[in-house]
Design a protein around this motif. Structure first.
Motif, PDB file in Angstrom:
ATOM      1  N   ARG A 466       1.378   5.077   4.003  1.00  0.00           N
ATOM      2  CA  ARG A 466       1.689   5.295   5.424  1.00  0.00           C
ATOM      3  C   ARG A 466       1.066   6.602   5.899  1.00  0.00           C
ATOM      4  NH1 ARG A 466       5.190   8.571   7.927  1.00  0.00           N
ATOM      5  NH2 ARG A 466       5.951   7.972  10.010  1.00  0.00           N
ATOM      6  N   GLY A 467       1.179   7.666   5.097  1.00  0.00           N
ATOM      7  CA  GLY A 467       0.604   8.957   5.477  1.00  0.00           C
ATOM      8  C   GLY A 467      -0.907   8.885   5.619  1.00  0.00           C
ATOM      9  N   THR A 468      -1.567   8.171   4.715  1.00  0.00           N
ATOM     10  CA  THR A 468      -3.022   8.013   4.798  1.00  0.00           C
ATOM     11  C   THR A 468      -3.421   7.304   6.083  1.00  0.00           C
ATOM     12  OG1 THR A 468      -3.190   7.905   2.382  1.00  0.00           O
ATOM     13  CG2 THR A 468      -5.046   7.046   3.656  1.00  0.00           C
ATOM     14  N   ALA A 469      -2.689   6.245   6.434  1.00  0.00           N
ATOM     15  CA  ALA A 469      -2.999   5.493   7.647  1.00  0.00           C
ATOM     16  C   ALA A 469      -2.811   6.347   8.898  1.00  0.00           C
ATOM     17  CB  ALA A 469      -2.124   4.246   7.723  1.00  0.00           C
ATOM     18  N   SER A 503      -9.951   1.357  12.853  1.00  0.00           N
ATOM     19  CA  SER A 503      -9.955   0.078  13.560  1.00  0.00           C
ATOM     20  C   SER A 503      -9.301  -1.016  12.719  1.00  0.00           C
ATOM     21  CB  SER A 503     -11.400  -0.310  13.913  1.00  0.00           C
ATOM     22  OG  SER A 503     -11.443  -1.595  14.507  1.00  0.00           O
ATOM     23  N   LEU A 504      -9.540  -0.997  11.404  1.00  0.00           N
ATOM     24  CA  LEU A 504      -8.891  -1.974  10.519  1.00  0.00           C
ATOM     25  C   LEU A 504      -7.369  -1.811  10.547  1.00  0.00           C
ATOM     26  CD1 LEU A 504     -11.182  -1.980   7.336  1.00  0.00           C
ATOM     27  CD2 LEU A 504     -11.091  -3.678   9.167  1.00  0.00           C
ATOM     28  N   VAL A 505      -6.902  -0.557  10.545  1.00  0.00           N
ATOM     29  CA  VAL A 505      -5.457  -0.313  10.595  1.00  0.00           C
ATOM     30  C   VAL A 505      -4.882  -0.782  11.929  1.00  0.00           C
ATOM     31  CG1 VAL A 505      -3.670   1.471  10.595  1.00  0.00           C
ATOM     32  CG2 VAL A 505      -5.554   1.592   8.956  1.00  0.00           C
ATOM     33  N   LYS A 506      -5.577  -0.454  13.021  1.00  0.00           N
ATOM     34  CA  LYS A 506      -5.075  -0.812  14.352  1.00  0.00           C
ATOM     35  C   LYS A 506      -5.049  -2.316  14.556  1.00  0.00           C
ATOM     36  CE  LYS A 506      -7.918   2.067  16.483  1.00  0.00           C
ATOM     37  NZ  LYS A 506      -8.615   2.814  17.551  1.00  0.00           N
ATOM     38  N   LYS A 526       4.910  -8.345   3.056  1.00  0.00           N
ATOM     39  CA  LYS A 526       3.634  -8.625   3.713  1.00  0.00           C
ATOM     40  C   LYS A 526       3.143  -7.393   4.469  1.00  0.00           C
ATOM     41  CE  LYS A 526       1.394 -11.602   7.127  1.00  0.00           C
ATOM     42  NZ  LYS A 526       1.552 -12.670   8.153  1.00  0.00           N
ATOM     43  N   GLN A 527       4.066  -6.637   5.072  1.00  0.00           N
ATOM     44  CA  GLN A 527       3.667  -5.423   5.786  1.00  0.00           C
ATOM     45  C   GLN A 527       2.944  -4.468   4.847  1.00  0.00           C
ATOM     46  OE1 GLN A 527       6.574  -3.508   8.328  1.00  0.00           O
ATOM     47  NE2 GLN A 527       7.762  -5.385   8.520  1.00  0.00           N
ATOM     48  N   TYR A 528       3.519  -4.262   3.674  1.00  0.00           N
ATOM     49  CA  TYR A 528       2.884  -3.330   2.734  1.00  0.00           C
ATOM     50  C   TYR A 528       1.565  -3.895   2.212  1.00  0.00           C
ATOM     51  CZ  TYR A 528       1.901  -0.252  -1.110  1.00  0.00           C
ATOM     52  OH  TYR A 528       1.267   0.616  -1.958  1.00  0.00           O
ATOM     53  N   ALA A 529       1.520  -5.220   1.980  1.00  0.00           N
ATOM     54  CA  ALA A 529       0.286  -5.831   1.469  1.00  0.00           C
ATOM     55  C   ALA A 529      -0.859  -5.630   2.460  1.00  0.00           C
ATOM     56  CB  ALA A 529       0.518  -7.316   1.205  1.00  0.00           C
ATOM     57  N   LEU A 530      -0.588  -5.791   3.767  1.00  0.00           N
ATOM     58  CA  LEU A 530      -1.635  -5.608   4.773  1.00  0.00           C
ATOM     59  C   LEU A 530      -2.047  -4.141   4.873  1.00  0.00           C
ATOM     60  CD1 LEU A 530      -0.304  -7.961   7.609  1.00  0.00           C
ATOM     61  CD2 LEU A 530      -2.223  -8.383   6.075  1.00  0.00           C
ATOM     62  N   LEU A 531      -1.076  -3.244   4.855  1.00  0.00           N
ATOM     63  CA  LEU A 531      -1.388  -1.818   4.923  1.00  0.00           C
ATOM     64  C   LEU A 531      -2.200  -1.386   3.713  1.00  0.00           C
ATOM     65  CD1 LEU A 531      -0.985   1.019   6.196  1.00  0.00           C
ATOM     66  CD2 LEU A 531       1.138   1.185   4.870  1.00  0.00           C
ATOM     67  N   ASP A 532      -1.776  -1.808   2.536  1.00  0.00           N
ATOM     68  CA  ASP A 532      -2.479  -1.450   1.305  1.00  0.00           C
ATOM     69  C   ASP A 532      -3.894  -2.007   1.308  1.00  0.00           C
ATOM     70  OD1 ASP A 532      -2.528  -0.387  -1.446  1.00  0.00           O
ATOM     71  OD2 ASP A 532      -2.628  -2.502  -2.013  1.00  0.00           O
ATOM     72  N   LEU A 533      -4.046  -3.211   1.850  1.00  0.00           N
ATOM     73  CA  LEU A 533      -5.370  -3.838   1.911  1.00  0.00           C
ATOM     74  C   LEU A 533      -6.303  -3.043   2.821  1.00  0.00           C
ATOM     75  CD1 LEU A 533      -7.034  -6.269   0.976  1.00  0.00           C
ATOM     76  CD2 LEU A 533      -6.071  -7.562   2.889  1.00  0.00           C
ATOM     77  N   ALA A 534      -5.806  -2.656   4.003  1.00  0.00           N
ATOM     78  CA  ALA A 534      -6.635  -1.900   4.947  1.00  0.00           C
ATOM     79  C   ALA A 534      -7.040  -0.550   4.362  1.00  0.00           C
ATOM     80  CB  ALA A 534      -5.886  -1.702   6.264  1.00  0.00           C
ATOM     81  N   THR A 536      -7.193   0.252   1.161  1.00  0.00           N
ATOM     82  CA  THR A 536      -8.077   0.017   0.013  1.00  0.00           C
ATOM     83  C   THR A 536      -9.515  -0.205   0.482  1.00  0.00           C
ATOM     84  OG1 THR A 536      -6.295  -0.918  -1.327  1.00  0.00           O
ATOM     85  CG2 THR A 536      -8.549  -1.513  -1.930  1.00  0.00           C
ATOM     86  N   ILE A 537      -9.700  -1.035   1.503  1.00  0.00           N
ATOM     87  CA  ILE A 537     -11.047  -1.277   2.035  1.00  0.00           C
ATOM     88  C   ILE A 537     -11.670   0.032   2.511  1.00  0.00           C
ATOM     89  CG2 ILE A 537     -12.349  -2.375   3.907  1.00  0.00           C
ATOM     90  CD1 ILE A 537     -10.421  -4.736   3.710  1.00  0.00           C
ATOM     91  N   TYR A 538     -10.868   0.830   3.222  1.00  0.00           N
ATOM     92  CA  TYR A 538     -11.405   2.112   3.718  1.00  0.00           C
ATOM     93  C   TYR A 538     -11.783   3.028   2.557  1.00  0.00           C
ATOM     94  CZ  TYR A 538     -11.369   6.909   5.309  1.00  0.00           C
ATOM     95  OH  TYR A 538     -11.702   8.211   5.513  1.00  0.00           O
ATOM     96  N   LYS A 539     -10.921   3.162   1.563  1.00  0.00           N
ATOM     97  CA  LYS A 539     -11.184   4.059   0.440  1.00  0.00           C
ATOM     98  C   LYS A 539     -12.406   3.615  -0.364  1.00  0.00           C
ATOM     99  CE  LYS A 539      -7.808   7.145   0.638  1.00  0.00           C
ATOM    100  NZ  LYS A 539      -8.098   8.599   0.771  1.00  0.00           N
TER     101      LYS A 539
END
Length: 610
Positions: A466-469, A503-506, A526-534, A536-539
């Motif tokens: 959450r902090g990273t996002a 943009s991926l997070v938004k 599912k909320q965490y899975a989507l956040l973690d996915l976004a 991960t792609i950015y990192k």
């Protein structure tokens, strides 16, 4: 039924003066806060000021046609609500009159002076006494005498009302009783016998008592990602949804009412447009409860007071809703109360204050606006009840600042009181980004409390992700200003990838359509899975850019488009498919890394040869 604070003997006086909803009467022995009936029509009102035997009354109905000289009758009790079996699934007006019964008696419009009891006196309920109680047992406020299955979802606990304690003389056996039947008798220390029925009356402006206040421990799960993941609310917390016209306040509150994991929902429509409340009244009875599989109305109460109804009843409606919420809290339930909107409630205070000639302060509101707001919000909280464990009331109020100005009095005072602030943005709403909760100006003071639940139930990295996002979104706001001034060419590849990650997070996480059958509700997993996915792609992309991969090559990857759509492709039960996509992301990113790593090694060898 509990004793009323005032004498029940009716007293008759006379009307002296009328100023809109404010009526001056002569009524000997009247008490401040007492309910009265005004004129030949029998309009309901409440004493708000006394000057000797002359009283000022605010009426809950239009005084058109009422004349000085008509009678005024004191009823002997303050504005109160009836609390007992039969409330659940009900639709009431601002002073707890059941609208369905009123419609049968007076048609589509509420006839002035009509008086209909909130609870059905004829209906019988199956009462199951508390087996732990017998004659001679000491009982007190909140002691559970027995239970009634009010709906298939809600078990109604019949409790000893506040102010009554002593020895139990008798308790009714199991069977069917109407709400006025005697189910128990209690003799207090003075030897006075109290007859208890299945319902009680309570003054709405007086908070119901409890044993002690407790800290909230678990989040209110609403199924809305921007709320649960980024700005969480706890059960027993205080929150506000401020926003200009058209930003989506009502939709946010309706989504919370529909999907939150509270046991009971109390929805108060306070001075809002009639078409919005009609939508609530028509759709809620048809909605299914996502937790029980039954109808949502089996655990929902609606208080409807539209903008064309008497202004003073708006002010009462919030207190009526809160008192009913506290009653179910005392049974040990987690209740969420939604007030839409507190701005209309404050406008009612302003109108009455003006008619009373009180000194206006900021923007015409009375000087006591902040204290009244604080008093109603402070009735929310998680408490230890007398006999039913712990219960909570979570209060979430919508605020409608004129022109979206958050510095106006109602919004600014509310912001000082509440703990969770979901600020709606007109710019996001115009861009069709819903929910239009602005991640820059919103805040929650419950993040660390919620994190304990998320780390235990979902993933220990929740707070870190959450902090990273949020840091990425803050960086996006800075870089967007540069792009608006000089264009994207001024940014480095790493900065352009930061914009892409934000943009991926938004679009892939924060955006959520209430009308999408799949995405209208999102489970915490599912909320965490989507956040973690976004993230991960950015990192992974950030690491590739450091290897020299052009940002344009990453931006052309099909997986970015799928990341934006995946929230609507799979339900909360299809997490395996989201994890499969996660593997696709890892494979695609790894392939690019290997390719550019080889190029980098080849360049080094050529340099060594030369």
């Amino acid at each position: 039924m509990s004793e009323t604070p005032f004498s029940t003997a009716s007293r008759v006086g006379v009307i002296r003066d009328i100023n809109g909803p404010i009526v001056t009467i002569d009524l000997p022995g009247v008490r401040s806060g007492e309910q009265v009936k005004i004129g030949e029509l029998g309009l309901f009102g409440e004493v708000i000021s006394l000057n000797g035997e002359q009283a000022i009354v605010q009426t809950y109905e239009s005084t058109d046609g009422v004349r000085p000289g008509e009678p005024a009758v004191g009823l002997g009790w303050p504005l109160s609500v009836e609390l007992g079996p039969g409330l659940m699934g009900g639709i009431f007006d601002g002073v707890q009159r059941p609208l369905s019964k009123i419609a049968l008696e007076s048609g589509d419009y509420i006839r002035r002076g009509i008086s209909v009891p909130a609870l059905d006196r004829a209906k019988e309920w199956e009462f199951e006494p508390n087996k732990a109680l017998e004659a001679g047992t000491k009982v007190g406020p909140g002691t559970v005498l027995g239970t009634v299955q009010e709906t298939l979802t809600v078990l109604h606990r019949i409790m000893v009302p506040p102010g009554v304690s002593g020895d139990l003389v008798e308790i009714a056996p199991a069977g069917e009783y109407d709400i006025e039947s005697t189910i128990a008798r209690v003799r207090d220390h003075k030897g006075i016998s109290h007859r208890l029925s299945m319902y009680q009356r309570w003054p709405v402006r007086k908070p119901r008592p409890y044993l002690r206040r407790d800290d909230g421990v678990s989040p209110l799960i609403t199924g809305q990602r921007v709320i649960d993941t980024f700005f969480p609310q706890i059960k027993g917390g205080k929150g506000a949804v401020p926003g200009p016209f058209g930003a989506g306040k009502t939709v946010v509150q309706q989504q919370i009412a529909r999907w939150s994991n509270a046991d009971i929902v109390v929805y108060v429509g306070c001075g809002e447009r009639g078409n919005e409340l009609v939508d609530v009244l028509e759709t809620f009875p048809e909605l299914d409860d996502p937790y029980s599989g039954r109808k949502l109305m089996e655990r929902t109460l609606l208080v409807a007071n539209t903008s064309n109804m008497p202004v003073v009843a708006r002010e009462a409606s919030v207190y009526v809703g809160m008192t009913m919420a506290e009653y179910y809290r005392d049974m040990g339930y987690d209740v969420v109360m939604l007030a839409d909107s507190t701005s209309r409630w404050a406008e009612a205070l302003r109108e009455v204050s003006g008619r009373l000639g009180q000194m206006p302060v900021e923007e015409g509101y009375p000087a006591y606006l902040a204290s009244r707001l604080a008093a109603i919000y402070e009735r929310a909280g998680r408490v230890e009840t007398y006999d039913a464990g712990t219960g909570s009331v979570t209060l979430i109020g919508a605020v409608s600042p004129p022109g979206g100005d958050f510095s106006e009095p109602v919004t600014s005072h509310t912001k000082d009181i509440i703990e969770t602030f979901w600020a709606l943005s007109k710019e996001l709403a115009d861009a069709r980004h819903y929910p239009s909760i602005d991640w820059v100006t919103s805040f929650s003071s419950h993040v660390h409390t919620a994190a304990q639940w998320w780390h235990k139930e979902i993933d220990p990295d929740w707070e870190k992700r959450r902090g990273t996002a949020l840091a990425l979104l803050a960086r996006d706001a800075e870089l967007s200003r540069i792009v608006n001034l000089v264009g994207p060419e001024a940014l480095s590849s790493a900065q352009r990838w930061e914009l892409e990650g934000a943009s991926l997070v938004k679009e892939g996480v924060l955006q959520q359509s209430a009308l999408d059958e799949i995405d209208t509700f999102c489970s915490p997993a599912k909320q965490y899975a989507l956040l973690d996915l976004a993230i991960t792609i950015y990192k992974r992309g950030e690491a590739l850019i450091k290897l020299g991969v052009p940002v344009t090559e990453l931006q052309r990857l099909p997986l970015l488009a799928k990341m934006r759509r995946i929230k609507s492709m799979y339900t909360s039960d299809q997490l395996d498919q989201i994890q499969e996509f996660r593997k696709e992301v890892d494979q695609a990113m790894e392939a690019i890394r290997i390719e550019y790593a080889k190029h980098g090694e080849g360049s080094v060898r050529e340099t060594e040869k030369s």
